[in-house]
Write a protein that holds these residues in place. Structure first.
Motif, PDB file in Angstrom:
ATOM      1  N   SER A 136      10.147  16.431  17.712  1.00 32.39           N
ATOM      2  CA  SER A 136      10.481  17.509  18.646  1.00 32.39           C
ATOM      3  C   SER A 136       9.873  17.202  20.012  1.00 32.39           C
ATOM      4  O   SER A 136       8.959  16.389  20.139  1.00 32.39           O
ATOM      5  N   SER A 137      10.396  17.869  21.051  1.00 30.84           N
ATOM      6  CA  SER A 137       9.827  17.650  22.386  1.00 30.84           C
ATOM      7  C   SER A 137       8.371  18.088  22.426  1.00 30.84           C
ATOM      8  O   SER A 137       7.565  17.533  23.179  1.00 30.84           O
ATOM      9  N   ILE A 138       8.016  19.073  21.614  1.00 31.97           N
ATOM     10  CA  ILE A 138       6.636  19.560  21.536  1.00 31.97           C
ATOM     11  C   ILE A 138       5.738  18.469  20.948  1.00 31.97           C
ATOM     12  O   ILE A 138       4.653  18.178  21.471  1.00 31.97           O
ATOM     13  N   HIS A 139       6.204  17.861  19.872  1.00 30.80           N
ATOM     14  CA  HIS A 139       5.451  16.779  19.237  1.00 30.80           C
ATOM     15  C   HIS A 139       5.278  15.595  20.184  1.00 30.80           C
ATOM     16  O   HIS A 139       4.165  15.102  20.402  1.00 30.80           O
ATOM     17  N   MET A 140       6.375  15.161  20.773  1.00 33.87           N
ATOM     18  CA  MET A 140       6.320  13.956  21.600  1.00 33.87           C
ATOM     19  C   MET A 140       5.554  14.200  22.902  1.00 33.87           C
ATOM     20  O   MET A 140       4.949  13.270  23.445  1.00 33.87           O
ATOM     21  N   SER A 141       5.570  15.430  23.403  1.00 35.58           N
ATOM     22  CA  SER A 141       4.753  15.746  24.578  1.00 35.58           C
ATOM     23  C   SER A 141       3.277  15.569  24.252  1.00 35.58           C
ATOM     24  O   SER A 141       2.501  15.043  25.062  1.00 35.58           O
ATOM     25  N   GLY A 142       2.883  16.009  23.046  1.00 35.65           N
ATOM     26  CA  GLY A 142       1.500  15.823  22.622  1.00 35.65           C
ATOM     27  C   GLY A 142       1.137  14.359  22.469  1.00 35.65           C
ATOM     28  O   GLY A 142       0.044  13.931  22.870  1.00 35.65           O
ATOM     29  N   GLU A 143       2.046  13.582  21.904  1.00 36.72           N
ATOM     30  CA  GLU A 143       1.797  12.152  21.736  1.00 36.72           C
ATOM     31  C   GLU A 143       1.722  11.443  23.091  1.00 36.72           C
ATOM     32  O   GLU A 143       0.900  10.540  23.287  1.00 36.72           O
ATOM     33  N   LEU A 144       2.577  11.850  24.024  1.00 37.76           N
ATOM     34  CA  LEU A 144       2.535  11.263  25.366  1.00 37.76           C
ATOM     35  C   LEU A 144       1.213  11.583  26.048  1.00 37.76           C
ATOM     36  O   LEU A 144       0.597  10.708  26.675  1.00 37.76           O
ATOM     37  N   PHE A 145       0.761  12.828  25.928  1.00 40.86           N
ATOM     38  CA  PHE A 145      -0.525  13.238  26.511  1.00 40.86           C
ATOM     39  C   PHE A 145      -1.661  12.406  25.903  1.00 40.86           C
ATOM     40  O   PHE A 145      -2.539  11.902  26.627  1.00 40.86           O
ATOM     41  N   LYS A 146      -1.643  12.266  24.594  1.00 38.73           N
ATOM     42  CA  LYS A 146      -2.674  11.495  23.899  1.00 38.73           C
ATOM     43  C   LYS A 146      -2.700  10.045  24.381  1.00 38.73           C
ATOM     44  O   LYS A 146      -3.765   9.469  24.634  1.00 38.73           O
ATOM     45  N   THR A 147      -1.514   9.450  24.541  1.00 37.30           N
ATOM     46  CA  THR A 147      -1.414   8.061  24.966  1.00 37.30           C
ATOM     47  C   THR A 147      -1.912   7.869  26.393  1.00 37.30           C
ATOM     48  O   THR A 147      -2.691   6.950  26.678  1.00 37.30           O
ATOM     49  N   LEU A 148      -1.470   8.730  27.285  1.00 34.59           N
ATOM     50  CA  LEU A 148      -1.830   8.582  28.695  1.00 34.59           C
ATOM     51  C   LEU A 148      -3.321   8.819  28.930  1.00 34.59           C
ATOM     52  O   LEU A 148      -3.948   8.113  29.729  1.00 34.59           O
ATOM     53  N   THR A 149      -3.882   9.812  28.247  1.00 38.28           N
ATOM     54  CA  THR A 149      -5.276  10.182  28.501  1.00 38.28           C
ATOM     55  C   THR A 149      -6.260   9.412  27.627  1.00 38.28           C
ATOM     56  O   THR A 149      -7.469   9.509  27.827  1.00 38.28           O
ATOM     57  N   GLU A 150      -5.730   8.673  26.638  1.00 34.38           N
ATOM     58  CA  GLU A 150      -6.575   7.903  25.714  1.00 34.38           C
ATOM     59  C   GLU A 150      -7.607   8.809  25.052  1.00 34.38           C
ATOM     60  O   GLU A 150      -8.804   8.519  25.021  1.00 34.38           O
ATOM     61  N   THR A 151      -7.097   9.914  24.500  1.00 35.86           N
ATOM     62  CA  THR A 151      -7.966  10.893  23.849  1.00 35.86           C
ATOM     63  C   THR A 151      -7.786  10.860  22.338  1.00 35.86           C
ATOM     64  O   THR A 151      -6.834  10.285  21.811  1.00 35.86           O
ATOM     65  N   ASN A 152      -8.719  11.504  21.642  1.00 40.56           N
ATOM     66  CA  ASN A 152      -8.678  11.598  20.186  1.00 40.56           C
ATOM     67  C   ASN A 152      -7.961  12.881  19.792  1.00 40.56           C
ATOM     68  O   ASN A 152      -8.521  13.972  19.879  1.00 40.56           O
ATOM     69  N   MET A 153      -6.714  12.771  19.369  1.00 43.04           N
ATOM     70  CA  MET A 153      -5.930  13.948  19.018  1.00 43.04           C
ATOM     71  C   MET A 153      -5.118  13.668  17.763  1.00 43.04           C
ATOM     72  O   MET A 153      -4.537  12.601  17.612  1.00 43.04           O
ATOM     73  N   THR A 154      -5.086  14.637  16.869  1.00 43.03           N
ATOM     74  CA  THR A 154      -4.340  14.533  15.621  1.00 43.03           C
ATOM     75  C   THR A 154      -3.216  15.544  15.620  1.00 43.03           C
ATOM     76  O   THR A 154      -3.440  16.743  15.852  1.00 43.03           O
ATOM     77  N   ALA A 155      -1.999  15.076  15.349  1.00 48.04           N
ATOM     78  CA  ALA A 155      -0.838  15.966  15.303  1.00 48.04           C
ATOM     79  C   ALA A 155      -0.827  16.742  13.993  1.00 48.04           C
ATOM     80  O   ALA A 155      -1.049  16.177  12.915  1.00 48.04           O
ATOM     81  N   VAL A 156      -0.567  18.045  14.097  1.00 47.28           N
ATOM     82  CA  VAL A 156      -0.466  18.910  12.918  1.00 47.28           C
ATOM     83  C   VAL A 156       0.947  19.493  12.893  1.00 47.28           C
ATOM     84  O   VAL A 156       1.274  20.362  13.693  1.00 47.28           O
ATOM     85  N   PRO A 157       1.809  19.017  11.982  1.00 48.68           N
ATOM     86  CA  PRO A 157       3.206  19.469  11.975  1.00 48.68           C
ATOM     87  C   PRO A 157       3.393  20.810  11.269  1.00 48.68           C
ATOM     88  O   PRO A 157       2.683  21.135  10.312  1.00 48.68           O
ATOM     89  N   PHE A 158       4.366  21.573  11.748  1.00 45.28           N
ATOM     90  CA  PHE A 158       4.766  22.827  11.123  1.00 45.28           C
ATOM     91  C   PHE A 158       6.286  22.855  11.037  1.00 45.28           C
ATOM     92  O   PHE A 158       6.977  22.101  11.725  1.00 45.28           O
TER      93      PHE A 158
END
Length: 328
Positions: free
Chosen positions: A165-187
């Motif tokens: 989803s655009s919501i999921h991929m926006s989170g992944e893009l943010f994680k990639t660009l900022t080089e942060t530690n983030m785990t996706a939680v799907p619903f």
């Protein structure tokens, strides 16, 4: 806001209208000669479905023909899109409401039996809806910078409405660009994801604006940024991610876009008629009011420009999917 949308719609439709023939010429070509099918590649009730039904009602008045909405959900929109790509006897009267799933699907489903760019005609981008970076009301983070610094030191969770989803991929893009530690939680959809965010079970989300706007306005959620290129008139005090300046976020622009596409063999006279009709639909007060309720901006591209936008989006999400290790 209403005046702004009307003016923007007029500007956005310019390229499409320039390609259209006069009403008399459209009638002379006698298209449509049958009911028009508007395929929705998702289940009833979501934003894509609601938008499609509103557009269908207005479009059939402009075309003076029945426009029948047909839901064909499955595999992040790729089931319905694949069927459209295969063509068929009714392809001359079939259109599909495409959304980010069209480009993201091409990134996460490597074995698609169609080309997301070359196998279709791109008629008109209708609306763009920003996503909003939101955190629970009691979150200790009041800015994007504060959140990023914390996420570099500890693992954060972000909720989303489904893989791809655009919501999921926006989170992944943010994680990639900022080089942060983030785990996706799907619903299973935004309806299921929202309570977890409101309850503080996840740290952040990049939700579509219609889902979270009322909760931001009530104070149940804090908006840290919007993902669009410009600030939203619905949240004028909330910065864009591009404004942050640091963490590579000057590259971050993404919206939930919605637009109509057709099979590559869609007749020229049908394209002309659709450009004419969609230009009229986007200027109608009913459409402007509906877009305003969604917190949406009018679509800016049609025809070849729309196709170029799709090609760029496919490439971008392929890069994000590869870095995130997402494949279906």
């Amino acid at each position: 806001m209403r005046d702004f949308l009307k003016k923007a719609c007029l500007a956005a439709c310019g390229s499409g209208l320039a390609m259209a023939v006069s009403v008399s010429a459209v009638h002379a070509n006698e298209w449509p000669t049958d009911d028009v099918r508007l395929v929705v590649p998702y289940a009833p009730g979501g934003t894509t479905d609601v938008l499609s039904r509103r557009v269908a009602d207005l479009l059939q008045e402009e075309l003076d023909a029945n426009v029948v909405v047909e839901n064909r959900p499955g595999a992040g929109s790729t089931v319905a899109t694949g069927r459209l790509a295969r063509g068929g006897r009714d392809v001359d009267h079939t259109i599909l409401m495409a959304s980010p799933g069209h480009t993201i699907g091409a990134a996460i489903y490597p074995d698609l039996a169609y080309d997301p760019v070359e196998d279709f005609v791109f008629l008109q981008n209708l609306i763009d809806i920003p996503n909003v970076m939101v955190v629970p009301a009691d979150s200790p983070y009041d800015s994007v910078a504060e959140f990023v610094e914390a996420a570099k030191e500890q693992n954060m969770t972000f909720s989303h409405s489904g893989v791809g989803s655009s919501i999921h991929m926006s989170g992944e893009l943010f994680k990639t660009l900022t080089e942060t530690n983030m785990t996706a939680v799907p619903f299973a959809g935004s309806g299921a994801a929202l309570p977890a965010l409101l309850g503080g079970d996840v740290d952040v989300s990049f939700e579509n604006m219609p889902t979270v706007l009322s909760h931001i306005q009530s104070g149940d959620l804090k908006a840290l940024a919007v993902t669009s290129a410009e600030r939203s008139e619905h949240l004028p005090d909330v910065p864009t991610l591009r404004e942050v300046g640091d963490y590579n976020l000057d590259q971050f622009v993404t919206t939930a876009w919605f637009g109509l596409i057709a099979h590559e063999s869609f007749p020229e006279e049908a394209q002309d008629a659709m450009h004419e009709a969609l230009g009229a639909v986007m200027q109608r007060e009913e459409f402007v009011n509906f877009a305003d309720q969604l917190g949406a901006e009018p679509g800016q591209v049609a025809g070849e420009e729309f196709k170029q936008f799709i090609a760029q989006e496919v490439e971008r999400w392929q890069d994000v999917a590869e870095q995130a290790g997402i494949s279906q």
